[in-house]
Design a protein around this motif. Structure first.
Motif, PDB file in Angstrom:
ATOM      1  N   GLY A 117      67.314  47.387  82.395  1.00 23.51           N
ATOM      2  CA  GLY A 117      67.777  46.123  81.850  1.00 23.51           C
ATOM      3  C   GLY A 117      66.795  44.989  82.094  1.00 23.51           C
ATOM      4  N   TRP A 118      66.189  44.975  83.295  1.00 21.60           N
ATOM      5  CA  TRP A 118      65.174  43.960  83.583  1.00 21.60           C
ATOM      6  C   TRP A 118      63.967  44.123  82.663  1.00 21.60           C
ATOM      7  CZ3 TRP A 118      66.219  39.657  85.711  1.00 21.60           C
ATOM      8  CH2 TRP A 118      67.112  39.556  86.777  1.00 21.60           C
ATOM      9  N   ILE A 119      63.554  45.372  82.445  1.00 24.40           N
ATOM     10  CA  ILE A 119      62.424  45.616  81.537  1.00 24.40           C
ATOM     11  C   ILE A 119      62.767  45.135  80.131  1.00 24.40           C
ATOM     12  CG2 ILE A 119      60.971  47.390  80.495  1.00 24.40           C
ATOM     13  CD1 ILE A 119      61.346  49.042  83.036  1.00 24.40           C
ATOM     14  N   ALA A 120      63.974  45.469  79.669  1.00 27.00           N
ATOM     15  CA  ALA A 120      64.399  45.024  78.345  1.00 27.00           C
ATOM     16  C   ALA A 120      64.477  43.506  78.268  1.00 27.00           C
ATOM     17  CB  ALA A 120      65.751  45.642  78.001  1.00 27.00           C
ATOM     18  N   GLY A 121      64.890  42.871  79.359  1.00 26.69           N
ATOM     19  CA  GLY A 121      64.930  41.410  79.382  1.00 26.69           C
ATOM     20  C   GLY A 121      63.550  40.805  79.229  1.00 26.69           C
ATOM     21  N   GLY A 122      62.554  41.423  79.878  1.00 30.16           N
ATOM     22  CA  GLY A 122      61.186  40.956  79.713  1.00 30.16           C
ATOM     23  C   GLY A 122      60.712  41.097  78.274  1.00 30.16           C
ATOM     24  N   LEU A 123      61.100  42.200  77.630  1.00 34.71           N
ATOM     25  CA  LEU A 123      60.743  42.393  76.224  1.00 34.71           C
ATOM     26  C   LEU A 123      61.436  41.371  75.331  1.00 34.71           C
ATOM     27  CD1 LEU A 123      60.784  46.301  75.918  1.00 34.71           C
ATOM     28  CD2 LEU A 123      58.792  44.785  76.035  1.00 34.71           C
ATOM     29  N   ALA A 124      62.678  41.011  75.690  1.00 33.74           N
ATOM     30  CA  ALA A 124      63.396  40.007  74.900  1.00 33.74           C
ATOM     31  C   ALA A 124      62.700  38.645  74.990  1.00 33.74           C
ATOM     32  CB  ALA A 124      64.840  39.904  75.383  1.00 33.74           C
ATOM     33  N   LEU A 125      62.251  38.282  76.186  1.00 34.77           N
ATOM     34  CA  LEU A 125      61.524  37.018  76.334  1.00 34.77           C
ATOM     35  C   LEU A 125      60.211  37.053  75.556  1.00 34.77           C
ATOM     36  CD1 LEU A 125      62.079  36.303  80.143  1.00 34.77           C
ATOM     37  CD2 LEU A 125      63.268  35.275  78.193  1.00 34.77           C
ATOM     38  N   LEU A 126      59.536  38.200  75.604  1.00 34.26           N
ATOM     39  CA  LEU A 126      58.302  38.347  74.832  1.00 34.26           C
ATOM     40  C   LEU A 126      58.586  38.230  73.343  1.00 34.26           C
ATOM     41  CD1 LEU A 126      55.290  39.006  74.650  1.00 34.26           C
ATOM     42  CD2 LEU A 126      55.889  41.440  74.724  1.00 34.26           C
ATOM     43  N   GLN A 127      59.737  38.758  72.914  1.00 39.94           N
ATOM     44  CA  GLN A 127      60.119  38.653  71.505  1.00 39.94           C
ATOM     45  C   GLN A 127      60.249  37.193  71.086  1.00 39.94           C
ATOM     46  OE1 GLN A 127      61.523  41.404  68.751  1.00 39.94           O
ATOM     47  NE2 GLN A 127      60.142  39.728  68.309  1.00 39.94           N
ATOM     48  N   GLY A 128      60.913  36.399  71.917  1.00 42.01           N
ATOM     49  CA  GLY A 128      61.061  34.988  71.599  1.00 42.01           C
ATOM     50  C   GLY A 128      59.717  34.281  71.491  1.00 42.01           C
ATOM     51  N   PHE A 129      58.809  34.606  72.403  1.00 41.03           N
ATOM     52  CA  PHE A 129      57.466  34.014  72.349  1.00 41.03           C
ATOM     53  C   PHE A 129      56.756  34.418  71.057  1.00 41.03           C
ATOM     54  CE2 PHE A 129      52.910  34.549  72.996  1.00 41.03           C
ATOM     55  CZ  PHE A 129      52.532  33.289  73.430  1.00 41.03           C
TER      56      PHE A 129
END
Length: 235
Positions: A139-151
Motif C-alpha cells: 500500500g505504501w508503494i502504491a501510495g508513492g505511485l499515486a503521488l507520482l501520478q499526480g506530479f
C-alpha cells in the motif's frame, strides 16, 4: 461556460506553471517518458502490485478475508470513477491549457474533457488506499505511485494541482466509507468460494494439493484466539 473554479487561485496556477515548466526545460525523450508513465506506466505498475498482493494474500492464514480486501480494490476504484461523473459535470472545469496560455501539453485529446477531478489521480489513490487495508507494505508503494501520478499529470499540463488533490480525496473517501459495507458482503462470499472449484484462487494449495490451512482428516480446529482478527486486513 466554465464555472468560477476555472479561475484558479495563484498558488494553484503557480504550482502548475512551476511543475509544467520542468517539461519545457527537459529533453524531448524525458517528456515522452513522463507522458507514457503518466498515461499508462503507473497504472501498469499498480496492476503488477495487485498481482503480487494476490499471490501473498492467498498464502495468509486469513486468506479469504485478505482476498475479499483485494476484491474491494477494483470495485472501489470503479465506484469512485462513477462518483466522479456527476462531480465533473457539475463543476465543469476545463483543462488548464484552455484558459491559460504558456503551458506545454504533452498529451493530445484532452481539450474537450473535464479537468476536475483527475481520473488518473482518483484511480491510483483508490488502489493505494484499498491495497493499504490489505497489505501495508504494498500500500505504501502504491501510495508513492499515486503521488507520482499526480506530479505527472501536472508535468504533462493536463491538470491543476487541485484536480489531483480532489481525485485523491474522492478516492480516499469512497474506499474508507464504503469498505465496511463491501467487506460485509465480500468476506462471506470468499469463504463460500473456498468450498468450490475456484478455491485455489482464494487459498493457495499446499504441496499435497490441499488448500493451505486445512489439515488432513479435519484435525482439531484452531482456537479463535490463535487466528488473526478478520477486521485487521493489512499484513
Amino acid at each position: 461556460m466554465s464555472t468560477p473554479l476555472a479561475d484558479t487561485t495563484n498558488p494553484d496556477l503557480g504550482l502548475l506553471y512551476a511543475v509544467n515548466g520542468l517539461a519545457k526545460r527537459s529533453p524531448q525523450w524525458l517528456d515522452q517518458l513522463v507522458s507514457w508513465i503518466g498515461e499508462y506506466g503507473i497504472l501498469i505498475g499498480l496492476a503488477m502490485l495487485g498481482m503480487v498482493a494476490w499471490l501473498q494474500a492467498r498464502r495468509r492464514p486469513d486468506a479469504p478475508v485478505a482476498i475479499a480486501g483485494l476484491l474491494w480494490v477494483p470495485l472501489s476504484v470503479a465506484i469512485a470513477e462513477l462518483a466522479n461523473l456527476p462531480i465533473a459535470a457539475i463543476v465543469d472545469r476545463p483543462r488548464p491549457f484552455v484558459d491559460h496560455s504558456g503551458l506545454l501539453v504533452l498529451v493530445d485529446g484532452k481539450a474537450g474533457t473535464h479537468s476536475f477531478v483527475s481520473d488518473h489521480s482518483t484511480m491510483t489513490m483508490g488502489v493505494a488506499v484499498s491495497l493499504f487495508l490489505v497489505n501495508r507494505r504494498l500500500g505504501w508503494i502504491a501510495g508513492g505511485l499515486a503521488l507520482l501520478q499526480g506530479f505527472c499529470r501536472m508535468f504533462m499540463g493536463v491538470h491543476y494541482p487541485t484536480d489531483v488533490i480532489g481525485g485523491f480525496a474522492l478516492a480516499t473517501a469512497v474506499v474508507l466509507l464504503l469498505a465496511p459495507i463491501a467487506m460485509a458482503v465480500l468476506v462471506p462470499l470468499c469463504h463460500a468460494l473456498t468450498r468450490t472449484v475456484v478455491a485455489p484462487l482464494i487459498r493457495a494449495p499446499e504441496r499435497g494439493g490441499a488448500p493451505r490451512g486445512r489439515r488432513r482428516g479435519r484435525e482439531r480446529a484452531v482456537r479463535a484466539d490463535e487466528q488473526p482478527p478478520e477486521s485487521d486486513l493489512a499484513a
